[in-house]
Scaffold this motif. Structure first.
Motif, PDB file in Angstrom:
ATOM      1  N   SER A 187      -4.237   0.780  -9.641  1.00 44.66           N
ATOM      2  CA  SER A 187      -3.021   0.629  -8.789  1.00 44.66           C
ATOM      3  C   SER A 187      -3.217  -0.546  -7.834  1.00 44.66           C
ATOM      4  CB  SER A 187      -2.624   1.887  -7.923  1.00 44.66           C
ATOM      5  OG  SER A 187      -3.641   2.295  -7.096  1.00 44.66           O
ATOM      6  N   THR A 188      -4.436  -0.910  -7.382  1.00 40.86           N
ATOM      7  CA  THR A 188      -4.629  -2.137  -6.620  1.00 40.86           C
ATOM      8  C   THR A 188      -3.891  -3.395  -7.002  1.00 40.86           C
ATOM      9  OG1 THR A 188      -6.672  -1.107  -5.540  1.00 40.86           O
ATOM     10  CG2 THR A 188      -6.200  -3.328  -5.439  1.00 40.86           C
ATOM     11  N   TYR A 191      -0.318  -3.034  -6.169  1.00 38.05           N
ATOM     12  CA  TYR A 191      -0.025  -3.336  -4.833  1.00 38.05           C
ATOM     13  C   TYR A 191       0.033  -4.598  -4.150  1.00 38.05           C
ATOM     14  CZ  TYR A 191      -1.051  -2.562   0.230  1.00 38.05           C
ATOM     15  OH  TYR A 191      -1.138  -2.575   1.506  1.00 38.05           O
ATOM     16  N   ASN A 192      -1.081  -5.186  -4.764  1.00 41.62           N
ATOM     17  CA  ASN A 192      -1.279  -6.780  -4.282  1.00 41.62           C
ATOM     18  C   ASN A 192      -0.212  -7.750  -4.854  1.00 41.62           C
ATOM     19  OD1 ASN A 192      -3.713  -6.505  -2.791  1.00 41.62           O
ATOM     20  ND2 ASN A 192      -5.045  -6.729  -4.800  1.00 41.62           N
ATOM     21  N   THR A 249       2.976  -6.687  -5.512  1.00 43.56           N
ATOM     22  CA  THR A 249       4.195  -6.307  -4.781  1.00 43.56           C
ATOM     23  C   THR A 249       4.270  -7.201  -3.402  1.00 43.56           C
ATOM     24  OG1 THR A 249       4.219  -4.195  -5.785  1.00 43.56           O
ATOM     25  CG2 THR A 249       5.362  -4.632  -3.493  1.00 43.56           C
ATOM     26  N   LYS A 250       2.888  -7.123  -2.784  1.00 41.66           N
ATOM     27  CA  LYS A 250       2.816  -7.970  -1.589  1.00 41.66           C
ATOM     28  C   LYS A 250       3.067  -9.390  -1.606  1.00 41.66           C
ATOM     29  CE  LYS A 250      -1.201  -6.586  -0.259  1.00 41.66           C
ATOM     30  NZ  LYS A 250      -2.375  -6.451   0.809  1.00 41.66           N
ATOM     31  N   LEU A 260      -0.149  -4.466   6.274  1.00 47.77           N
ATOM     32  CA  LEU A 260       0.577  -3.267   6.268  1.00 47.77           C
ATOM     33  C   LEU A 260       1.711  -3.257   7.236  1.00 47.77           C
ATOM     34  CD1 LEU A 260       0.827  -0.409   5.144  1.00 47.77           C
ATOM     35  CD2 LEU A 260      -1.040   0.306   7.036  1.00 47.77           C
ATOM     36  N   LEU A 316       4.570  -4.833   5.518  1.00 48.82           N
ATOM     37  CA  LEU A 316       5.175  -3.932   4.651  1.00 48.82           C
ATOM     38  C   LEU A 316       6.059  -2.844   4.950  1.00 48.82           C
ATOM     39  CD1 LEU A 316       5.153  -3.225   1.587  1.00 48.82           C
ATOM     40  CD2 LEU A 316       3.039  -1.690   1.799  1.00 48.82           C
ATOM     41  N   TYR A 324       8.579  -4.223  -6.270  1.00 50.00           N
ATOM     42  CA  TYR A 324       7.715  -3.465  -6.978  1.00 50.00           C
ATOM     43  C   TYR A 324       7.958  -3.293  -8.464  1.00 50.00           C
ATOM     44  CZ  TYR A 324       5.187   1.150  -7.926  1.00 50.00           C
ATOM     45  OH  TYR A 324       4.449   2.068  -8.546  1.00 50.00           O
ATOM     46  N   ASP A 344       5.668  -4.382 -11.462  1.00 55.70           N
ATOM     47  CA  ASP A 344       4.831  -3.562 -12.529  1.00 55.70           C
ATOM     48  C   ASP A 344       4.985  -3.605 -13.817  1.00 55.70           C
ATOM     49  OD1 ASP A 344       4.042  -0.902 -13.073  1.00 55.70           O
ATOM     50  OD2 ASP A 344       5.668   0.116 -12.692  1.00 55.70           O
ATOM     51  N   HIS A 380       6.900   6.161 -12.877  1.00 56.87           N
ATOM     52  CA  HIS A 380       5.791   5.957 -11.938  1.00 56.87           C
ATOM     53  C   HIS A 380       4.943   7.181 -11.910  1.00 56.87           C
ATOM     54  CE1 HIS A 380       7.784   2.181 -10.829  1.00 56.87           C
ATOM     55  NE2 HIS A 380       8.854   2.975 -10.646  1.00 56.87           N
TER      56      HIS A 380
END
Length: 314
Positions: free
Chosen positions: A6-7, A10-11, A13-14, A22, A25, A37, A41, A48
Motif C-alpha cells: 500500500s505504500t 500512499y506516496n 497520493t501525496k 502528515l 495530509l 487517491y 490507485d 478498496h
C-alpha cells in the motif's frame, strides 16, 4: 494489502496533492484527497481493501475465528458480471491487445527453468488461453480466472476454515436467472440474490413469470429468516454436516431450490478443477501478481470510456 503493497499508493497520493508531511495530509479537503487517491490507485474501481498493520488489522485475520454460532455464506452463479461493469469504465483501447502479448508478459513474470516447465502453462491450459485466442474469448477466460480467485475460491476456503473451528456453516449458491432485462438478462449476476432477499415483490411485476420469481423470493427470505432463528437448510442432527457431508443450497435456475452435496455441487456448478491448478502451482504472492496482470489486460479489452488525451494504459 500489506503496508509494503500500500505504500506506493500512499506516496502517489501525496505526490498528486503536492504534499510531503502528515500534517499537510490532514489539512487537505476531503474532496481533493478522494480525487487524488482515486486517480493514483491502480485498482481504481475495484474496491478498496484494509491494510494489514498488526495494529488495527492483524496478519492472521484469515484464520482468526473468535465468534461462535452459525455462518451463512454464498455466491451468485456469475460474480464476474460486476468486474465487467467496472472494467467498462476504463478508456477504450484500439486495436485490442492480443492474447499473445498477455501470455508473453506472464511468461516473463513466471519463467520456466531447465528443470521445471513454467507453472503458468498449466494454468493457461486449464483456462484455454493460447497466443491465438481471440480478444473476446480471452476476456471471458480472464473473467473466469478473476471470478475464481476473487469470489469462489475464497468462499470455499472460508467455509472450510470455519468448519475446522467448529462453526456450523450454511452455504448457498444463487443460480436464478436475471429476469428484468438489460445486458445481463438471463444471467445470475453479482448481487442479484440481494434483490430477491430485500426487494419488494412488486419488482417482478414486469417479468415473464412474476409468480415464479416471487416464489423463489419467498423461499430465499424464508431461508434467511429461518437461519436468523437458528434453523438452516442443513439442520443439526439431519445426517448432513455433522457427519462430514457439507451441503449447498442452490436457488435456481427455473425457480428450483435444491440441497446438494457440496462435492457434487462444486463439480457440476463451478470450475474448481481449474482454480485448483492455480492454487496448487502458485503461492499467495504469485497469485497477486498473476491476478493483477490479468486485470490490467482485461480493462484494455473491455474499456469503453473515451480515451483521455495524453494518457496511456499500462
Amino acid at each position: 494489502m500489506t503496508i509494503a503493497a500500500s505504500t506506493p499508493l500512499y506516496n502517489a497520493t501525496k505526490s498528486a496533492l503536492g504534499i510531503t508531511t502528515l500534517s499537510d495530509l490532514e489539512s487537505v479537503p476531503w474532496q481533493d484527497l478522494l480525487t487524488a487517491y482515486t486517480t493514483s490507485d491502480p485498482r481504481n474501481g475495484f474496491g478498496h481493501v484494509p491494510v494489514i498493520d498488526d495494529i488495527f488489522f492483524p496478519s492472521h485475520f484469515a484464520s482468526n475465528f473468535t465468534f461462535k454460532g452459525d455462518l451463512i455464506i454464498g455466491n451468485t452463479g456469475k460474480e464476474s458480471s460486476v468486474i465487467s461493469c467496472v472494467a467498462a469504465k476504463f478508456p477504450m483501447i484500439e486495436p485490442k491487445p492480443s492474447t499473445s502479448a498477455l501470455i508473453s508478459t506472464l511468461h516473463t513474470l513466471f519463467p520456466a527453468t531447465q528443470t521445471s516447465p513454467s507453472k503458468l502453462d498449466l494454468i493457461l491450459t486449464a483456462y484455454n488461453l493460447t497466443p491465438s485466442t481471440r480478444p473476446s474469448t480471452a476476456a471471458e477466460s480472464i473473467l473466469n480466472i478473476i471470478e475464481d480467485l476473487a469470489f469462489y475460491h475464497p468462499s470455499h476456503t472460508l467455509s472450510n476454515l470455519a468448519r475446522q473451528q467448529g462453526i456450523f456453516v450454511h452455504e448457498y449458491s444463487f443460480e436464478q436467472r436475471q429476469p428484468f432485462g438489460g445486458a445481463f438478462k438471463g444471467i445470475p449476476t453479482h448481487a442479484l440474490d440481494l434483490a430477491y432477499l430485500h426487494g419488494s415483490p412488486k419488482i417482478f411485476d414486469g417479468t415473464q413469470d412474476p409468480e415464479r420469481e416471487r416464489e423463489i423470493q419467498k423461499r430465499i427470505q424464508d431461508a434467511w429468516v429461518g437461519f436468523a432463528w437458528g434453523e438452516g437448510w442443513n439442520p443439526k442432527g439431519s445426517g448432513g454436516e455433522e457427519e462430514g457431508k457439507a451441503v449447498v443450497r442452490r436457488f435456481g435456475p427455473g425457480g428450483k431450490v435444491v440441497d446438494e452435496d457440496k462435492e457434487g455441487f462444486l463439480k457440476e456448478w463451478t470450475r474448481k478443477e481449474k482454480w485448483d491448478v492455480i492454487i496448487q502451482t502458485m503461492d499467495e504472492s504469485e497469485r497477486e501478481v498473476f491476478l493483477g496482470t490479468c486485470i490490467g489486460h482485461l480493462v484494455q479489452l473491455l474499456g469503453t470510456a473515451p480515451p483521455v488525451a495524453g494518457s496511456a494504459v499500462v
